[in-house]
Scaffold this active site. Structure first.
Site, PDB file in Angstrom:
ATOM      1  N   THR A   1      82.853  15.778 -23.933  1.00  0.00           N
ATOM      2  CA  THR A   1      82.867  14.861 -22.787  1.00  0.00           C
ATOM      3  C   THR A   1      84.077  15.277 -21.956  1.00  0.00           C
ATOM      4  OG1 THR A   1      84.317  13.162 -23.708  1.00  0.00           O
ATOM      5  CG2 THR A   1      81.969  12.960 -24.246  1.00  0.00           C
ATOM      6  N   HIS A   2      83.985  15.131 -20.658  1.00  0.00           N
ATOM      7  CA  HIS A   2      85.044  15.606 -19.755  1.00  0.00           C
ATOM      8  C   HIS A   2      85.361  17.081 -20.007  1.00  0.00           C
ATOM      9  CE1 HIS A   2      85.988  11.289 -18.938  1.00  0.00           C
ATOM     10  NE2 HIS A   2      85.639  11.176 -20.218  1.00  0.00           N
TER      11      HIS A   2
ATOM     12  N   SER B   1      78.631  45.494 -15.168  1.00  0.00           N
ATOM     13  CA  SER B   1      79.483  45.582 -13.991  1.00  0.00           C
ATOM     14  C   SER B   1      79.611  47.045 -13.590  1.00  0.00           C
ATOM     15  CB  SER B   1      80.869  45.012 -14.319  1.00  0.00           C
ATOM     16  OG  SER B   1      81.847  45.575 -13.459  1.00  0.00           O
TER      17      SER B   1
ATOM     18  N   ASN C   1      77.088  40.295 -18.450  1.00  0.00           N
ATOM     19  CA  ASN C   1      77.111  39.047 -17.679  1.00  0.00           C
ATOM     20  C   ASN C   1      75.827  38.233 -17.791  1.00  0.00           C
ATOM     21  OD1 ASN C   1      79.702  39.649 -16.678  1.00  0.00           O
ATOM     22  ND2 ASN C   1      78.816  40.970 -15.104  1.00  0.00           N
TER      23      ASN C   1
ATOM     24  N   LYS D   1      55.049  23.535   4.742  1.00  0.00           N
ATOM     25  CA  LYS D   1      54.224  24.402   3.900  1.00  0.00           C
ATOM     26  C   LYS D   1      55.092  25.407   3.140  1.00  0.00           C
ATOM     27  CE  LYS D   1      51.066  26.036   6.555  1.00  0.00           C
ATOM     28  NZ  LYS D   1      49.851  26.422   7.319  1.00  0.00           N
TER      29      LYS D   1
ATOM     30  N   ASN E   1      43.287  19.715  11.047  1.00  0.00           N
ATOM     31  CA  ASN E   1      44.267  18.793  10.449  1.00  0.00           C
ATOM     32  C   ASN E   1      43.848  18.319   9.061  1.00  0.00           C
ATOM     33  OD1 ASN E   1      45.383  19.151  12.924  1.00  0.00           O
ATOM     34  ND2 ASN E   1      45.276  17.011  13.581  1.00  0.00           N
TER      35      ASN E   1
ATOM     36  N   TYR F   1      49.043  13.455  13.292  1.00  0.00           N
ATOM     37  CA  TYR F   1      49.377  14.870  13.082  1.00  0.00           C
ATOM     38  C   TYR F   1      50.411  15.339  14.077  1.00  0.00           C
ATOM     39  CZ  TYR F   1      49.234  19.917  12.923  1.00  0.00           C
ATOM     40  OH  TYR F   1      49.618  21.228  12.821  1.00  0.00           O
TER      41      TYR F   1
ATOM     42  N   GLN G   1      53.621  21.781   9.895  1.00  0.00           N
ATOM     43  CA  GLN G   1      53.394  23.155   9.438  1.00  0.00           C
ATOM     44  C   GLN G   1      54.615  23.655   8.654  1.00  0.00           C
ATOM     45  OE1 GLN G   1      51.406  25.985  12.151  1.00  0.00           O
ATOM     46  NE2 GLN G   1      53.316  27.136  12.116  1.00  0.00           N
TER      47      GLN G   1
ATOM     48  N   LYS H   1      81.809  44.646 -19.381  1.00  0.00           N
ATOM     49  CA  LYS H   1      81.160  43.387 -19.000  1.00  0.00           C
ATOM     50  C   LYS H   1      79.688  43.303 -19.395  1.00  0.00           C
ATOM     51  CE  LYS H   1      82.673  40.333 -17.058  1.00  0.00           C
ATOM     52  NZ  LYS H   1      82.924  40.090 -15.630  1.00  0.00           N
TER      53      LYS H   1
ATOM     54  N   GLU I   1      73.111  32.270 -14.343  1.00  0.00           N
ATOM     55  CA  GLU I   1      73.795  31.911 -13.095  1.00  0.00           C
ATOM     56  C   GLU I   1      72.786  31.720 -11.969  1.00  0.00           C
ATOM     57  OE1 GLU I   1      78.041  34.046 -13.128  1.00  0.00           O
ATOM     58  OE2 GLU I   1      76.394  35.397 -13.572  1.00  0.00           O
TER      59      GLU I   1
END
Ligand code: ARG
Length: 458
Positions: free
Chosen positions: A156-157, A279, A287, A327, A111, A319, A324, A285, A292
């Site tokens: 903004t927005h 693509s 990308n 981890k 432990n 403990y 475990q 394309k 992403e």
């Protein structure tokens, strides 16, 4: 020989073994060097209090140094027969040293052993993460400086709001990442305390030199009350993942912007071909998968944080095997954060900027606030200037045009679009990196000296 450290006479049900070991055989392999170093420090402690003779201490150190070399070369690793890394190491020592190998576990438990391993692993990981963060700040500064004079719409927005600049865009993220260093340093402070000597969670009836083992392992303090150690497991992992959440948050926003700005609709930035994916059906394309996936990985990081938190937060003190399962998330989180930093710091400086497209987008109504404030400078009260300018925009009139250099010139205060605070960012980064580096070097020096001498001198 199949066997556990605690092994009874009857063999363990193989399904139970597989279920309880889970991913430990794979994950524990990353703890092996730390387990060996922790064992060196523990053996030095046992030698100091006379549980081991000096000769035994030296023999153990020699065997452990050999184990460390073999672990680095890859010829020693926890195998399918071992319940965990701790069992693998004890088995190794018994095979090498006979009865002496069976002495080393006196005064400790797996432990506190795994706690020490994880704290060493996480300290090392945090140093690497902070270094990668610094690289990313430098990459942003490099990109921002080389396009500093290019205006960019601020939104903004998700609608055009006020003029900004490419330099400011980059500097803003650089500053955000510097702020993310605070929780990372705090997590390092939490990790920097030695649990060794707390054993199963209640200490042992031996005068273990806990300060000494802490110092040998490069910890700056001891978790003194032995009952404090176990409940900190899972909590530290959660704190590390929380500290990684900030960079994930920022890199996701940066990625979102790059995805938008490199699109046909915006066209402010161009992604060089080497960093774009294609693509299988649409020949045209190119990308931004890299960004992403960085955005998505920030979500995965958040999931890992919740996993670690959920596993440990409702447990009683002491403990529990549940721990475990904290981890994997923290190890995965660290790897992920490093990959995210690597991807962004490599790609951002390579982004190309379409100055004309940027300048075209900072014309017209986006300059309305600049126009209202021009009137304010001439003495008109703000609300009146606002209304007058609103009227011009509404009636489709021309908002008086400002050139990009005029726009930037009026924002020359430090941190404005015309004067991103590069020096401040660079100074802060190097000052903080220096502090972190000297801490990292002290940690590595302690471990190198432990590996070389075993803490047995004096
Ligand atoms: N693999 C275990 C863990 O990660 C090691 C500690 C085992 N301790 C125990 N009492 N069963 O927690």
């Amino acid at each position: 020989m199949k066997g556990t450290l605690w092994g009874g006479d009857s063999p363990l049900d193989p399904d139970l073994d597989a279920y309880t070991v889970g991913k430990d055989r794979e994950l524990d392999a990353r703890l092996l060097p730390w387990d060996i170093l922790g064992t060196m420090a523990h053996a030095a402690g046992l030698t100091e209090i006379g549980i081991l003779s000096r000769e035994e201490g030296r023999a153990l150190h020699r065997a452990l140094a050999e184990a460390l070399r073999e672990a680095e070369e890859g010829s020693f690793a926890p195998g399918p027969e071992d319940e965990d890394v701790h069992s693998a190491l004890e088995k190794y020592l018994v095979a090498k040293l006979g009865p002496l190998g069976r002495k080393v576990h006196a005064g400790r438990s797996r432990n506190d052993q795994v706690l020490a391993d994880l704290r060493l692993f996480l300290k090392d990981a945090l140093f690497r993460v902070m270094e990668a963060l610094g690289e990313t700040v430098r990459a942003l500064v490099r990109f921002g400086k080389s396009h500093a004079g290019v205006v960019l719409p601020g939104y903004t927005h998700q609608r055009r709001a006020m003029p900004s600049s490419v330099g400011l865009w980059a500097a803003g993220f650089a500053e955000a990442l510097l702020e993310d260093l605070f929780p990372l340093e705090a997590a390092l402070d939490v990790a920097d305390r030695s649990p060794l000597g707390s054993a199963a969670g209640y200490g042992v009836p031996l005068p273990l030199p806990r300060e000494k083992t802490a110092r040998l392992l490069g910890f700056s303090a001891v978790q003194l009350n032995v009952t404090a150690a176990q409940p900190s497991r899972g909590k530290l992992e959660t704190q590390v993942l929380q500290a990684l959440w900030g960079p994930g948050y920022d890199l996701a926003k940066l990625s979102w912007d790059v995805i938008l700005y490199t699109s046909e609709e915006f066209g402010f930035f161009r992604l060089p071909e080497v960093f774009a994916t294609g693509s299988s059906i649409m020949p045209q394309k190119r990308n931004p998968d890299l960004f992403e996936l960085t955005r998505a990985n920030a979500g995965v990081l958040e999931g890992l944080l919740l996993q670690a938190m959920a596993v440990c937060s409702k447990l009683p003190s002491g403990y529990h095997r549940d721990l475990q399962l904290t981890k994997g998330p923290v190890m995965e989180g660290v790897e992920l954060a490093l990959r995210m930093f690597g991807a962004v710091s490599k790609t951002v400086p390579a982004l190309e900027v379409d100055r004309e497209a940027c300048e075209r987008a900072v014309k017209g109504p986006i300059l309305a606030t600049d126009e209202a404030l021009r009137r304010v400078r001439e003495g008109t009260p703000f609300r009146d200037a606002y209304r007058e300018t609103a009227e011009i925009v509404k009636s489709g009139g021309e908002v008086p045009g400002l050139s990009p250099s005029e726009i930037l010139e009026s924002r020359k205060y430090p941190g404005g679009a015309g004067a991103p605070a590069w020096e401040r960012i660079e100074e802060e980064l190097s000052a903080r990196e220096e502090k972190i580096r000297s801490r990292r070097d002290a940690f590595r020096e302690a471990l190198d000296s432990l590996a070389a001498r075993g803490g047995l001198e004096g």
